[in-house]
Scaffold this active site. Structure first.
Site, PDB file in Angstrom:
ATOM      1  N   THR A  75       0.959  -1.358   0.798  1.00 26.71           N
ATOM      2  CA  THR A  75      -0.511  -0.020   0.428  1.00 26.71           C
ATOM      3  C   THR A  75       1.391   1.371   0.054  1.00 26.71           C
ATOM      4  O   THR A  75       1.443   1.248   0.945  1.00 26.71           O
ATOM      5  CB  THR A  75      -1.103  -0.217   1.695  1.00 26.71           C
ATOM      6  OG1 THR A  75      -0.351  -0.541   2.663  1.00 26.71           O
ATOM      7  CG2 THR A  75      -2.235  -1.009   1.044  1.00 26.71           C
ATOM      8  N   CYS A 248       6.728   1.957   5.375  1.00 28.90           N
ATOM      9  CA  CYS A 248       5.776   2.171   6.475  1.00 28.90           C
ATOM     10  C   CYS A 248       6.187   3.604   6.899  1.00 28.90           C
ATOM     11  O   CYS A 248       5.228   4.056   7.161  1.00 28.90           O
ATOM     12  CB  CYS A 248       6.672   0.424   7.016  1.00 28.90           C
ATOM     13  SG  CYS A 248       5.724  -1.199   6.879  1.00 28.90           S
ATOM     14  N   ARG A 317      13.851   0.074  -1.171  1.00 31.69           N
ATOM     15  CA  ARG A 317      12.570   0.428  -1.183  1.00 31.69           C
ATOM     16  C   ARG A 317      12.528   2.071  -0.452  1.00 31.69           C
ATOM     17  O   ARG A 317      12.789   2.227   0.550  1.00 31.69           O
ATOM     18  CB  ARG A 317      11.697   0.496  -1.678  1.00 31.69           C
ATOM     19  CG  ARG A 317      11.282  -1.175  -2.428  1.00 31.69           C
ATOM     20  CD  ARG A 317       9.711  -1.987  -3.007  1.00 31.69           C
ATOM     21  NE  ARG A 317       9.935  -2.383  -0.995  1.00 31.69           N
ATOM     22  CZ  ARG A 317       8.722  -3.828  -0.705  1.00 31.69           C
ATOM     23  NH1 ARG A 317       7.805  -3.507  -1.602  1.00 31.69           N
ATOM     24  NH2 ARG A 317       9.421  -4.503   0.683  1.00 31.69           N
TER      25      ARG A 317
HETATM   26  N1  LIG Z   1       7.773  -4.812   5.402  1.00 33.03           N
HETATM   27  C1  LIG Z   1       7.428  -4.510   6.870  1.00 33.03           C
HETATM   28  O1  LIG Z   1       7.760  -4.366   7.964  1.00 33.03           O
HETATM   29  C2  LIG Z   1       5.194  -4.007   6.708  1.00 33.03           C
HETATM   30  C3  LIG Z   1       5.026  -4.292   8.192  1.00 33.03           C
HETATM   31  C4  LIG Z   1       4.303  -3.998   8.293  1.00 33.03           C
HETATM   32  C5  LIG Z   1       3.369  -3.913   7.231  1.00 33.03           C
HETATM   33  N2  LIG Z   1       3.795  -4.302   6.074  1.00 33.03           N
HETATM   34  C6  LIG Z   1       2.469  -3.427   5.462  1.00 33.03           C
HETATM   35  O2  LIG Z   1       1.967  -4.722   4.825  1.00 33.03           O
HETATM   36  C7  LIG Z   1       1.468  -4.703   3.248  1.00 33.03           C
HETATM   37  C8  LIG Z   1       2.409  -5.615   2.814  1.00 33.03           C
HETATM   38  O3  LIG Z   1       3.852  -4.899   2.919  1.00 33.03           O
HETATM   39  P1  LIG Z   1       5.100  -6.242   1.897  1.00 33.03           P
HETATM   40  O4  LIG Z   1       6.669  -5.035   3.136  1.00 33.03           O
HETATM   41  O5  LIG Z   1       4.552  -7.629   2.332  1.00 33.03           O
HETATM   42  O6  LIG Z   1       5.078  -6.204   0.847  1.00 33.03           O
HETATM   43  P2  LIG Z   1       5.775  -6.803  -0.568  1.00 33.03           P
HETATM   44  O7  LIG Z   1       6.081  -5.629  -1.508  1.00 33.03           O
HETATM   45  O8  LIG Z   1       7.456  -7.341   0.628  1.00 33.03           O
HETATM   46  O9  LIG Z   1       5.546  -7.791  -1.176  1.00 33.03           O
HETATM   47  C9  LIG Z   1       3.633  -8.233  -1.374  1.00 33.03           C
HETATM   48  C10 LIG Z   1       3.689  -8.753  -2.389  1.00 33.03           C
HETATM   49  O10 LIG Z   1       2.922  -8.857  -3.119  1.00 33.03           O
HETATM   50  C11 LIG Z   1       2.494  -9.081  -4.369  1.00 33.03           C
HETATM   51  N3  LIG Z   1       1.677  -8.746  -4.821  1.00 33.03           N
HETATM   52  C12 LIG Z   1       1.342  -8.358  -5.242  1.00 33.03           C
HETATM   53  N4  LIG Z   1       0.017  -7.843  -6.217  1.00 33.03           N
HETATM   54  C13 LIG Z   1      -0.863  -8.959  -5.900  1.00 33.03           C
HETATM   55  C14 LIG Z   1      -2.065  -9.362  -6.007  1.00 33.03           C
HETATM   56  N5  LIG Z   1      -2.626  -8.838  -7.064  1.00 33.03           N
HETATM   57  N6  LIG Z   1      -1.910 -10.946  -5.910  1.00 33.03           N
HETATM   58  C15 LIG Z   1      -0.277 -11.372  -5.154  1.00 33.03           C
HETATM   59  N7  LIG Z   1       0.191 -10.806  -4.608  1.00 33.03           N
HETATM   60  C16 LIG Z   1       0.211  -9.991  -5.233  1.00 33.03           C
HETATM   61  C17 LIG Z   1       4.178  -8.670  -4.320  1.00 33.03           C
HETATM   62  O11 LIG Z   1       4.197  -9.713  -5.594  1.00 33.03           O
HETATM   63  C18 LIG Z   1       4.702  -8.836  -3.528  1.00 33.03           C
HETATM   64  O12 LIG Z   1       5.595 -10.374  -4.112  1.00 33.03           O
HETATM   65  C19 LIG Z   1       1.733  -3.061   3.314  1.00 33.03           C
HETATM   66  O13 LIG Z   1       0.427  -3.027   3.397  1.00 33.03           O
HETATM   67  C20 LIG Z   1       3.009  -3.290   4.315  1.00 33.03           C
HETATM   68  O14 LIG Z   1       2.150  -1.197   4.074  1.00 33.03           O
HETATM   69  C21 LIG Z   1       4.847  -3.871   5.787  1.00 33.03           C
END
Ligand SMILES: NC(=O)c1ccc[n+]([C@@H]2O[C@H](COP(=O)([O-])OP(=O)(O)OC[C@H]3O[C@@H](n4cnc5c(N)ncnc54)[C@H](O)[C@@H]3O)[C@@H](O)[C@H]2O)c1
Length: 415
Positions: A75, A248, A317
């Site tokens: 997001t 984040c 990123r």
């Molecule tokens: N990384 C962190 O530290 C963290 C911590 C807490 C919350 N978050 C939140 O969690 C969410 C995910 O973050 P992340 O770091 O895991 O992201 P990320 O980019 O590491 O992983 C997201 C994955 O989703 C996949 N994807 C995208 N659209 C898709 C779809 N329609 N169907 C299937 N797969 C799809 C992408 O290919 C990617 O592998 C975000 O909202 C982020 O803000 C992240």
């Protein structure tokens, strides 16, 4: 599990100890890597991944087999610093197109209060033709995982859970409660708000420390020493100044400020912190350049180490190292870099600098440590000191022992 990134993969691994898990990601190369037993983010070790029984797929039709779907897709924000909900909307559509009756859908992506029920739910209803409440249910459980943190692992972090009704809340609590303690929020919007304020609080506290460090610099006192002294009070929170990058802490506040503005509220305090934190890379670059100019070096060669958004994490990123490098170059510096966690191509493409290992480094005017990865900490000042003449060391997190800087012509800077 929809989305196998920093959030989705560790969760899928943990849930696979109790449940049969399908891991869906649209990124085919990621799926191939998981199938070969390797997490490209290196958050999960090959040994742990080998023990996890997950059916990896990029075929969304596999979701039809699932009775509990968790969505963890990115997001981000757009160029106008507004929430970019394209991915979460696309994932909602894909879930809806493959939804079976009786399924519970839980969102984990960080959003502002209202996104789950007011934006995602109608998309799923439309795509599935199934009514939320009677034919399927919705919930939200924010993720708190901290990449690179080997202490606060997913099984030790209390999970906030929520559901559209009591029955859904209990089911969501049961699934997450299978591996960790849960906190039951009274409703979905509360759980969404809880996550976003955790990151706003961190962002604002770091902004405050950044502001204080700028004041203390003028006062010629060390921020680290002031924090150490103040920390002896029982209710002082020892935050440190720094660059707020990643996707984040520097991003999530804009989700709530966007919603606040929609509701005709001007979130001045949150945005002031954001503005200072976003400006820090330029402040850092200017401090280095100004000090070098004072020493008569107009066209310096600057060596920047630790380019990812934080220490010991491969994720680059929104890394603020990029902004520091750009600002240094704009001021006429030649910049080279090094990050032991990234390959040469990534460093060249993402940061516009050549990747040079310290042992291959020749004379430089400034030596800058941004994200102090373990491998960077291992390089002692003695390894580089004879490569800097009349120059500057900028040590953002203060990892170098100042007593180690023996040469009088080197100026040590930190936040
Ligand atoms: N990384 C962190 O530290 C963290 C911590 C807490 C919350 N978050 C939140 O969690 C969410 C995910 O973050 P992340 O770091 O895991 O992201 P990320 O980019 O590491 O992983 C997201 C994955 O989703 C996949 N994807 C995208 N659209 C898709 C779809 N329609 N169907 C299937 N797969 C799809 C992408 O290919 C990617 O592998 C975000 O909202 C982020 O803000 C992240």
């Amino acid at each position: 599990m929809v989305g196998l990134g920093y959030v989705g993969l560790p969760l899928a691994v943990e849930l696979s100890k109790q449940y049969s898990v399908i891991g869906l990601d649209l990124n085919e190369s990621k799926i191939n890597s998981f199938k070969k037993g390797h997490d490209p983010n290196e958050e999960i070790s090959d040994e742990v991944l080998a023990r996890a029984s997950i059916d990896y797929t990029n075929q969304s039709a596999e979701l039809k087999k699932c009775s509990f779907i968790i969505v963890a897709v990115p997001t981000p924000i757009d160029n106008d610093l507004k929430p970019d909900l394209l991915l979460v909307k696309a994932a909602s559509k894909l879930v809806g197109e493959n939804l079976s009756q009786g399924t519970i859908v839980v969102f984990e992506s960080t959003v502002y209060p209202g996104v789950t029920e007011d934006i995602c739910q109608p998309i799923i209803e439309q795509a599935s033709g199934l009514k939320c409440g009677s034919e399927w249910k919705i919930g939200y459980s924010p993720e708190r995982v901290n990449p690179g943190d080997k202490k606060h692992t997913i099984d030790k972090i209390v999970k906030v859970v929520s559901g559209m009704d009591k029955e859904t809340l209990e089911s969501v609590a049961e699934v997450y409660g299978s591996f960790t303690n849960v906190h039951k929020a009274p409703n979905i919007k509360t759980a969404e708000a809880a996550k976003v304020i955790e990151n706003i609080q961190r962002d604002l506290n770091i902004a405050l420390m950044n502001e204080l460090s700028l004041i203390f610099e003028k006062l010629e006192i060390k921020t680290k020493d002031v924090i150490a002294a103040a920390s002896t009070k029982w209710n002082f929170h020892p935050y440190r100044p720094g660059l707020v990058g990643g996707h984040c802490i520097g991003v999530d506040p804009y989700y709530l400020t966007f919603r606040a503005k929609e509701l005709d509220y001007d979130p001045e305090v949150i945005l002031a912190g954001r503005s200072l934190n976003d400006h820090m890379p330029i402040i850092v670059a200017n401090r280095i350049i100004d000090k070098l100019k004072e020493k008569g070096i107009e066209k310096p060669k600057v060596y920047v180490m630790g380019l990812t958004f934080k220490e010991d994490v491969k994720d680059f990123r929104n890394s603020k190292a990029k902004d520091v490098i750009e600002a240094l170059k704009k001021s006429g510096a030649t910049v080279i870099g090094w990050d032991p966690l990234l390959d040469d191509d990534t460093i060249e493409k993402e940061f516009g600098v050549r990747n040079i290992h310290p042992k291959d480094l020749h004379n430089t005017d400034a030596y800058v440590i941004l994200a102090p990865h373990n491998e960077i900490r291992k390089i002692t000042i003695h390894d580089i000191i004879d490569k800097i003449h009349n120059g500057v060391i900028f040590d953002l997190a203060g990892v170098i022992k100042q007593s180690d800087i023996l040469a009088n012509d080197i100026t040590y800077l930190t936040l």
